[in-house]
Design a protein around this motif. Structure first.
Motif, PDB file in Angstrom:
ATOM      1  N   TYR A 174       1.663   4.487  -2.628  1.00 47.45           N
ATOM      2  CA  TYR A 174       2.019   5.866  -2.287  1.00 47.45           C
ATOM      3  C   TYR A 174       3.321   5.853  -1.508  1.00 47.45           C
ATOM      4  N   LYS A 224       3.525   9.072  -6.439  1.00 47.03           N
ATOM      5  CA  LYS A 224       2.303   8.285  -6.646  1.00 47.03           C
ATOM      6  C   LYS A 224       2.563   7.253  -7.729  1.00 47.03           C
ATOM      7  N   PRO A 270       3.348  19.424  -8.319  1.00 46.66           N
ATOM      8  CA  PRO A 270       3.571  18.014  -8.661  1.00 46.66           C
ATOM      9  C   PRO A 270       3.836  17.888 -10.164  1.00 46.66           C
ATOM     10  N   HIS A 321      -1.297  16.664   0.897  1.00 47.60           N
ATOM     11  CA  HIS A 321      -1.046  15.540   0.014  1.00 47.60           C
ATOM     12  C   HIS A 321      -1.394  14.285   0.797  1.00 47.60           C
ATOM     13  N   GLY A 322      -1.674  13.201   0.106  1.00 45.13           N
ATOM     14  CA  GLY A 322      -1.957  11.978   0.849  1.00 45.13           C
ATOM     15  C   GLY A 322      -2.512  10.889  -0.032  1.00 45.13           C
ATOM     16  N   SER A 323      -2.983   9.830   0.614  1.00 45.68           N
ATOM     17  CA  SER A 323      -3.497   8.700  -0.163  1.00 45.68           C
ATOM     18  C   SER A 323      -4.588   7.977   0.598  1.00 45.68           C
ATOM     19  N   LEU A 333       0.797  -1.220   0.000  1.00 48.30           N
ATOM     20  CA  LEU A 333       0.000   0.000   0.000  1.00 48.30           C
ATOM     21  C   LEU A 333       0.834   1.277   0.000  1.00 48.30           C
ATOM     22  N   HIS A 370       7.256  13.045  -2.550  1.00 43.19           N
ATOM     23  CA  HIS A 370       6.018  12.257  -2.604  1.00 43.19           C
ATOM     24  C   HIS A 370       5.910  11.624  -3.988  1.00 43.19           C
ATOM     25  N   GLY A 376      -1.762   2.608  -7.214  1.00 37.37           N
ATOM     26  CA  GLY A 376      -2.365   3.144  -5.999  1.00 37.37           C
ATOM     27  C   GLY A 376      -1.355   3.247  -4.864  1.00 37.37           C
ATOM     28  N   HIS A 426      -6.589   4.278   0.817  1.00 36.13           N
ATOM     29  CA  HIS A 426      -6.411   2.884   0.414  1.00 36.13           C
ATOM     30  C   HIS A 426      -7.627   2.020   0.723  1.00 36.13           C
ATOM     31  N   HIS A 438       2.691  15.096   9.484  1.00 34.23           N
ATOM     32  CA  HIS A 438       2.423  13.791   8.860  1.00 34.23           C
ATOM     33  C   HIS A 438       1.469  13.026   9.765  1.00 34.23           C
ATOM     34  N   GLU A 445       3.441  10.331 -10.660  1.00 31.75           N
ATOM     35  CA  GLU A 445       3.530  11.717 -10.196  1.00 31.75           C
ATOM     36  C   GLU A 445       4.642  11.851  -9.166  1.00 31.75           C
ATOM     37  N   HIS A 489      -0.252  14.447   4.541  1.00 29.11           N
ATOM     38  CA  HIS A 489       0.862  15.354   4.806  1.00 29.11           C
ATOM     39  C   HIS A 489       0.365  16.774   4.613  1.00 29.11           C
ATOM     40  N   ASN A 525      -4.735  19.319  -6.095  1.00 25.67           N
ATOM     41  CA  ASN A 525      -3.406  18.687  -6.131  1.00 25.67           C
ATOM     42  C   ASN A 525      -2.338  19.736  -6.424  1.00 25.67           C
TER      43      ASN A 525
END
Lengths: 339, 339, 339, 339
Positions: A217, A211, A333, B194-196, A149, A209, A215, B198, B221, A190, B207, B331
């Protein structure tokens, strides 16, 4: 008889080269024939320690000797490209210090040349050869972590502020070479870099960061301005999560049976069930990473192994660092189709 | 005689309210007259424990009682605005749970109303009242840290995934209320989140990067998906750096005499000299943060103290969270002139 | 109907008793009918919290009520003997706080009386009911540790200096109740206590050394004068070793696959081979020890379980403490044939 | 010219000798003239590394060379006595590995001989030269710790079981050389050793208890059978207490402002008041202990410093180890009038 085991030459005996020399010289499965450096005094010193090695200031001696099978390059980055090119042209296998080249374009030239010459081009991403990374890779291959993940890595300390480069080029390369052992850089979609400079011109605190199209990260946090030394890398999967703490003398890896499952008894499309099981601290092989890497280069030359860190990975790494610079400049980004 | 000490009412006795009730009820310097909640069973339970308090489901009882000086609001966020507005209109001082309101617009309305009514509006940013934050503030005031450079905070654990909000709204509020104790949010010039995600729809790893016009840099974070619980906050200054580790039972604060000085003997405009001196772990006052906060609210009502976390800070906090959502959506970093 | 589940009375509601009351009152499988203490104010306070319990200053109410099945005694040690005797004579099962009695002679009287009355006499050695000790016992039963070799326990902190007792009576009882869960006190052949007093009359730093006829060796180190809080218990076996660190919030137990094997390839009678494998941190059941103990006492009354810590263990514990005093006095090891 | 700086010879180049050779050879303030060992191959190896040193298998070369001022002896213990005696007789200053001699009687002979010859006899108690011990000594001299109360040291690990000696001789020597830096062994009134053997004939887990006429109490716990490596030394004083943790890479010393004071407001002869203030982790000088010791030996030869660990301390150390053996044999404390 000389050709029963590969013959190695090492170029660049400043900071890191002596470690490579020591490890290759200690191997039974290869023969170190040359050591090369521009500094004559340095060569005299090594001559005493390694009386059977020929020390020279002239790399041509190496290119011209058909006995030499593999060349290890540990000079400053700016010299990597020309030396590696010359070595490949002379029909030698190459192991080059990281970053492989100063630009990804040069990297591309080397990768293509190696292909054409049918020689191995390897990059010295040392972390990829540590017992910790090997152990985590075993877990991944055994499906013990489930679907990967995220990757979160912190490498901070009170560090030497570099005048000609930023903290991402200096430190994040280590985290990237760990990350690269687990996921494919070709999946990156990204790149975003962020940070701050407080003393010099280049960022001294940095965040990268990444991507991925899967999916996945990744976040890497590096700093030269931290009062504490932290080297924490977390790799999160659906079945288990791993913490790699490189400041620990022996218990470097912890595998957590922790995560979030779907509670199948619930009608909801996602009803989380939190899992918190045992923690395992696996015993690690005590082999030094550099020794393992030296053996691996020799085994690649002998046709017994395939490169773990081929030139293409070295090129991708340089490309990511270039894109992180671009992101810092644009403060945005950067979307990418391919590295 | 009843008016020699302030009279307090507490609205919302679900998750956090009972802690507020317990702390205010334990104070000699105020009198808790009302407890209010929609849940009747809950009220019956508290009635037994606090026989001298009047428990009611009707907030009007509070607005209409001229004896009540201060109202503490600990309901779900969606109800904060209407209740705080009604309380201020009824001429009560207000302490409201964080986030102060669901939107910064509502926050602005409350701040203006409080000003007009000449009543105090305080927000329960509990961390701002901890002994740890007080101690760090003492260090800042004593110029022990020098010029502040950066703030880096990590708050990660295997946490409950919220369905209706993201991890920044859930966890970063704590780090922001710590940060806000040290620097002025009015100096923020850029916000990037920023982030994700799942498992759910909202980011579970996040973040937050904040740039300040003073050159100060903050990074927070937060994560619900970590196998390990980490609560590390670093505040870096030119003279010393502080590590606040909230998972430590007693040694929560470490002050490092570490940093980078200019070597004045060198002609270079910046020739760094690395300093690595003693570490101090100061003893901390054992007063509970909530007790300190309860006392403070009462002291504000009595005119003895000025609000540490006035409504304007609560509004700024909500504004930052809104802008972090905007940044996530676009973004991209969001530049701001004023919060 | 009242007799479908056991009826419990609790005597002594000072320091520890309220915890027992809370846990027994929370159980569905018993009914707490009486709370008893000499302090009337205290009783009034509890009456509010537990309206369905009868609070009394007179223990005779309990002895005379045939409905009462089990009595829990948490008074000061000096009162244990008379109360437990009365309870047993009245035909009640008894759970008594540790140390069970002030002297081992009294302990013997209680053990014999319980046997004669055919009632259970249990001692509240709380550590014996923790998830950590349960987990270690599972490992022992599964032969995961091999032959047990030694026990080494450190329990030090800046502690309250007791005026009427030494640090061994105060703290080593905890380590002894852990130890007793793993080995049989009946195997002890020698007791040696050592220590020093720096502020008062009784030793404030203490060491207890126990030899067993099995070759097992135990050492317990306790102190009221340490600047750091350490609670480290090591149980060494031939196959694995366990570290129990009670200061850890959740990772309390670590199982080390470490030890010394005989290298069978060598002719030597003993040629050691050192083994250093994985470390396992097992997840622990989060049940509170006291709740587990309360349930266990009720289950013993109901005939569903056998006492984990019967009166005889309580007597042995007191006897060891008496012998440690004797050893301190003689400044010599005390050899014993039976406890 | 050769006599402007002292001339050194090193005898014994097996396990520890090479470290001594490296440190002495690196000093500007002395000249290493001889290296001596019985193993010729070993000498050949060192000859390459140290071309300016004369390597010999014959110690007489050293005794007979009037240029040699000081002799460093790092042979197996059994050879210490004869070599040191010969060196002193030849008029050389001596630094000898620990334990100084196999018996305290031999130690006495050397101490007397050194006195007679007016030469320095030093023992290599390396810990006495560490920055940690130096820092603690500074604290003692500055009266920062108050009256010293106790010493408690734990040195346990999975260690190599020695066939010819017990764990006290192997490991407790380190703790004793730390202890000896703080208190005077001449004050010892009682020695008690205890322990257990599980694999071999000699104890593998050991405890050494020392009583001093000042009331000071020392306990040393050593083990070859621990699953964890612990090196914890606590020195408790009335004003502050120090924890020395030698497994920490840099934060080795913690000074606790913790302890027990008399509450002067109380009439009671002793009414304790518990103090729990700041913790200080002092920065430590990064000089290697062995380098500091080498410099010190040279400075003693030059008459610039007085021996920190003179022969008499070495003799006392051996005497304590002998008495610990006697105590183990008798299974009783040994009272002593003088060491």
């Amino acid at each position: 008889m000389s050709k029963t085991i590969p013959t190695i030459a090492i170029i660049g005996l400043g900071y890191w080269g002596p470690n490579l020399l020591r490890n290759f010289a200690g191997l039974d499965e290869c023969h170190v024939k040359y050591g090369c450096d521009k500094n004559k005094e340095r060569l005299l010193r090594f001559q005493k320690q390694y009386p059977s090695v020929t020390f020279t200031t002239n790399a041509d001696d190496i290119w011209n000797d058909p006995e030499v099978d593999g060349v290890v390059i540990a000079t400053p980055t700016s010299a990597h490209f020309e030396l590696a090119k010359a070595a490949l042209k002379a029909g030698k296998h190459v192991l080059v210090e990281k970053p492989m080249t100063a630009t990804s374009k040069e990297g591309k030239v080397l990768v293509d040349l190696a292909k054409k010459q049918k020689k191995h081009l390897l990059v010295d991403h040392t972390f990829a050869y540590t017992s910790s990374v090997f152990k985590i890779n075993d877990l991944i291959k055994d499906h013990a972590l489930g679907k990967l993940l995220y990757f979160d890595s912190t490498r901070i300390n009170l560090g030497i502020i570099q005048k000609d480069t930023n903290v991402i080029w200096d430190l994040a390369v280590h985290d990237l070479s760990i990350l690269n052992s687990f996921v494919d850089f070709a999946d990156i979609t990204e790149i975003f870099a962020h940070g701050s400079a407080h003393y010099g011109k280049h960022i001294e605190i940095g965040h990268l960061h990444l991507k991925f199209k899967t999916g996945f990260y990744a976040h890497i946090h590096v700093s030269w301005l931290s009062p504490v030394k932290i080297r924490h890398t977390i790799l999160g999967g659906t079945k288990a999560m791993v913490l790699f703490d490189d400041t620990e003398p022996s218990e470097k890896i912890r595998v957590y049976d922790k995560g979030i499952d779907h509670d199948d008894t619930k009608p909801d499309p996602f009803f989380p069930k939190y899992r918190s099981g045992d923690v395992l601290i696996p015993a690690l092989d005590s082999t030094e990473a550099l020794l393992r890497e030296a053996r691996h280069f020799v085994a690649c030359i002998s046709g017994k192994e395939k490169p773990i860190v081929p030139g293409e990975l070295g090129r991708q790494m340089v490309r990511i660092l270039e894109l992180s610079d671009e992101s810092l400049k644009k403060n945005a980004p950067i979307k990418i189709k391919s590295l």
